[in-house]
Enzyme design. Sequence first.
Site, PDB file in Angstrom:
ATOM      1  CG  LEU A 140      -3.901   2.464 -23.432  1.00  0.00           C
ATOM      2  CD1 LEU A 140      -2.387   2.480 -23.620  1.00  0.00           C
ATOM      3  CD2 LEU A 140      -4.304   3.337 -22.262  1.00  0.00           C
ATOM      4  CG  HIS A 190      -2.275 -11.482 -24.057  1.00  0.00           C
ATOM      5  ND1 HIS A 190      -3.496 -10.929 -23.750  1.00  0.00           N
ATOM      6  CD2 HIS A 190      -2.521 -12.705 -24.593  1.00  0.00           C
ATOM      7  CE1 HIS A 190      -4.444 -11.798 -24.089  1.00  0.00           C
ATOM      8  NE2 HIS A 190      -3.887 -12.866 -24.612  1.00  0.00           N
TER       9      HIS A 190
END
Length: 197
Positions: free
Chosen positions: A94, A110
């Site tokens: 992003l 993650h």
Amino acid sequence: MKRVAVLVSGGGTNLQALLESERRGENPNGKIELVVASKPGVYALERADNFGVESAVVSRRDYADSAAFDAALLDTLQKHSIDVVVLAGFLSVLGEKVIAAYRNKIINVHPSLIPSFCGPGFYGLRVHEAALARGVKLTGATVHLVNEECDGGPILLQKAVAVEPGDTPETLQKRVMVEAEWQLLPKALAMVCSDEV
């Protein structure tokens, strides 16, 4: 009620965990209204359809540069009046405009205990390969807020998962998903939707 978008790039197992959590009433202040895939044909889009959630594809390769991709992604999110964004295995990075528009409203899962095995280049099986190569006895998953630094935003939740003798990257990945990712991500989304964060 916060309107949630989940961004995906593959099979959508974390998306499934989020949708099932929502169905069980575990996120009373949020509703998944949109699934955005980084490429057409991924199974996550079928999962969205199975739950009656609208979907869209915004593929980086369809745009001349990252700025044009960011503009298209931001436009898609804003057209659906999205309040909170979840990165659930979304492999496109992003840009600043998207992050700024959703400051402290974008979460990412993650597959390690940050700060271990994170940052640029650490995604998917690569994370588990690195953990096994290093010989760690514990790994796990982290849900964090997204900022301009890859995997560098404030940590919301973490859970440790044991590395077992004979683990392969694939068996470790599966255990981390089942024991950590699929539990943490729905909890973190509920926290953000209820303004606890």
